[in-house]
Design an enzyme around this catalytic site. Structure first.
Site, PDB file in Angstrom:
ATOM      1  CD1 TRP A 117      34.622  42.616  35.634  1.00 52.36           C
ATOM      2  CD2 TRP A 117      35.074  43.070  37.785  1.00 52.36           C
ATOM      3  NE1 TRP A 117      34.933  41.431  36.266  1.00 52.36           N
ATOM      4  CE2 TRP A 117      35.215  41.680  37.576  1.00 52.36           C
ATOM      5  CE3 TRP A 117      35.299  43.577  39.063  1.00 52.36           C
ATOM      6  CZ2 TRP A 117      35.583  40.794  38.602  1.00 52.36           C
ATOM      7  CZ3 TRP A 117      35.672  42.706  40.087  1.00 52.36           C
ATOM      8  CH2 TRP A 117      35.806  41.331  39.849  1.00 52.36           C
ATOM      9  CG  ASP A 193      38.971  47.834  34.706  1.00 52.75           C
ATOM     10  OD1 ASP A 193      40.006  47.282  34.298  1.00 52.75           O
ATOM     11  OD2 ASP A 193      38.174  47.289  35.495  1.00 52.75           O
ATOM     12  CE  LYS A 217      41.067  40.043  34.495  1.00 46.10           C
ATOM     13  NZ  LYS A 217      40.370  38.842  34.919  1.00 46.10           N
TER      14      LYS A 217
HETATM   15  N1  PMP Z   1      38.242  44.850  36.314  1.00 45.48           N
HETATM   16  C1  PMP Z   1      38.044  43.851  35.420  1.00 45.48           C
HETATM   17  C2  PMP Z   1      37.646  44.210  34.029  1.00 45.48           C
HETATM   18  C3  PMP Z   1      38.218  42.527  35.811  1.00 45.48           C
HETATM   19  O1  PMP Z   1      38.032  41.553  34.931  1.00 45.48           O
HETATM   20  C4  PMP Z   1      38.603  42.241  37.143  1.00 45.48           C
HETATM   21  C5  PMP Z   1      38.849  40.836  37.658  1.00 45.48           C
HETATM   22  N2  PMP Z   1      38.739  39.824  36.896  1.00 45.48           N
HETATM   23  C6  PMP Z   1      38.770  43.299  38.026  1.00 45.48           C
HETATM   24  C7  PMP Z   1      38.594  44.596  37.573  1.00 45.48           C
HETATM   25  C8  PMP Z   1      39.162  43.048  39.447  1.00 45.48           C
HETATM   26  O2  PMP Z   1      40.508  42.733  39.446  1.00 45.48           O
HETATM   27  P1  PMP Z   1      41.304  42.128  40.684  1.00 45.48           P
HETATM   28  O3  PMP Z   1      40.764  40.778  40.963  1.00 45.48           O
HETATM   29  O4  PMP Z   1      42.716  42.129  40.166  1.00 45.48           O
HETATM   30  O5  PMP Z   1      41.122  43.068  41.823  1.00 45.48           O
END
Ligand code: PMP
Length: 389
Positions: A117, A193, A217
């Site tokens: 990520w 994040d 989550k």
């Molecule tokens: N950052 C993290 C740590 C994630 O786990 C995720 C998705 N699981 C995201 C960003 C991306 O998020 P989204 O699908 O809400 O765009």
């Protein structure tokens, strides 16, 4: 006569709920879902569902301000930080962060890359900025367990002239989590994040300029993204082409009602915050997350190699337990299939890396985790005649 309260366990049994170990969208507390169901047709005597209310009406405004108030209380957010409810998920923030904080197009920004990520966030930022990737050490298992002594070395790689430093506090795919935030050079704000670990431990806001999390989550349903940003960072740093809908300044000035927000997601997020408060708050969530993750990690460690964890002990996530079976992929497939038959679902690793992953977010209970541990013991016994403690 008031109805007798039903326990979360009975509720789960009654509705034949599975034990959901998904990485997201993930399990929500049963009692939260029940409350949303009870209020579905007539929310607070309005004769409407919360989904049918105007986002500018008095009733919804009290819903969003309650969600904000609880987030502030639970995380002890200082007065000089604003809490925003935005859309676009974590990926939306990958763009919003550089668009709002870079200062000028092509500015230098530092991205600490620890997994999937943070790598994606860095790629998105490259559209607007000059990205310097800083690689934090030890994402993979080594013998040097538990040592944190090399931290200072790589912290010194962060540049003084970066507009901000970016990190992903918990890498959901790789199962890697920071134990504490890195120290950034003076005046350089840290952006984190926290999509997959917000509300699982206290946050020291003196260390951060901005933190964000997609709700799906630990916080609530998909659709809303919580952004907590220091007020001074909303002045004079946005790029001229930053879209209004992604602008922190515009969102803040409009109390998160610049355009129609995801009203139902914000409402359920507020219910989850009440549940966290009533369950003992963030400190309790932290204790439980340690207990749940230690249960699985120690079982894996003591499995004589039947299960193994590819992540170094020093940075293992409390939220996403990534593990493998030394017996190979076919056996992993059998593991997830047999687990699903017993109501233990979504134990597959992320599609990009395979393997296995158990996500232990706040709504996953100790009892849920013990059920998984006992399945893992039973599986090892049946497949390899190993008795695990
Ligand atoms: N950052 C993290 C740590 C994630 O786990 C995720 C998705 N699981 C995201 C960003 C991306 O998020 P989204 O699908 O809400 O765009």
């Amino acid at each position: 006569m008031a109805p007798t309260p039903v326990s979360a366990h009975d509720l789960s049994q009654k509705h034949k709920r599975v034990v959901n170990f998904s990485a997201g969208p993930s399990k929500l507390p049963d009692t939260v879902l029940q409350r949303a169901q009870e209020e579905m047709l007539n929310f607070q005597e309005t004769g409407s569902s919360v989904m049918e209310l105007s986002h500018r009406g008095k009733t919804f405004k009290s819903v969003i301000s309650e969600a904000e108030k609880l987030t502030r209380q639970l995380l002890n957010v200082p007065d000089n930080f604003r809490i925003l409810f935005m859309q676009g998920g974590g990926c939306g923030q990958f763009a919003a962060v550089p668009l709002n904080l870079a200062g000028s197009p092509g500015a230098t920004v530092d991205y600490i890359v620890t997994g999937r990520w943070s790598e994606s966030a860095a790629k998105e930022a490259e559209k607007y900025c000059k990205v310097r990737k800083v690689h934090a050490p030890k994402p993979h298992a080594s013998d040097s367990s538990d040592s944190e002594d090399s931290e200072e070395e790589w912290w010194s790689e962060l540049s003084d002239n970066a507009a901000y430093v970016y990190m992903c506090d918990n890498e959901t795919v790789d199962g890697v989590e920071f134990k504490c935030p890195p120290r950034t050079p003076p005046g350089v704000p840290l952006v984190a994040d926290m999509s997959s670990n917000m509300m699982s431990r206290p946050i020291d806001f003196s260390k951060y300029g901005l933190v964000f999390a997609g709700a799906q989550k630990n916080l609530g349903p998909a659709g809303v993204t919580v952004v907590i940003v220091r007020e001074d960072l909303m002045d004079g740093r946005a790029l001229p082409f930053c879209p209004s809908v992604l602008s922190y300044h515009v969102t803040s000035r409009n109390d998160s009602l610049y355009n129609t927000p995801p009203t139902f997601s914000i409402y359920v997020t507020g219910l989850v915050m009440q549940w966290v408060r009533d369950s003992g708050g963030v400190a309790r969530m932290q204790e439980l997350s340690r207990e749940k993750s230690s249960l699985l990690y120690s079982l894996i460690e003591n499995s004589q190699g039947f299960y193994y964890c590819p992540v170094d002990k020093s940075c293992r996530s409390r939220m996403n337990i990534v593990f493998r079976l030394s017996g190979g992929e076919a056996l992993e497939k059998r593991f997830t299939e047999e687990a699903a038959k017993q109501g233990l679902t979504n134990l597959e690793g992320h599609r990009s890396i395979g393997g296995l992953r158990a996500s232990l977010y706040n709504a996953v209970t100790i009892a849920d985790t013990r059920t998984l541990a006992s399945f893992m013991r039973d599986f090892a016994k049946r497949v390899a005649q190993i008795d695990l403690v």
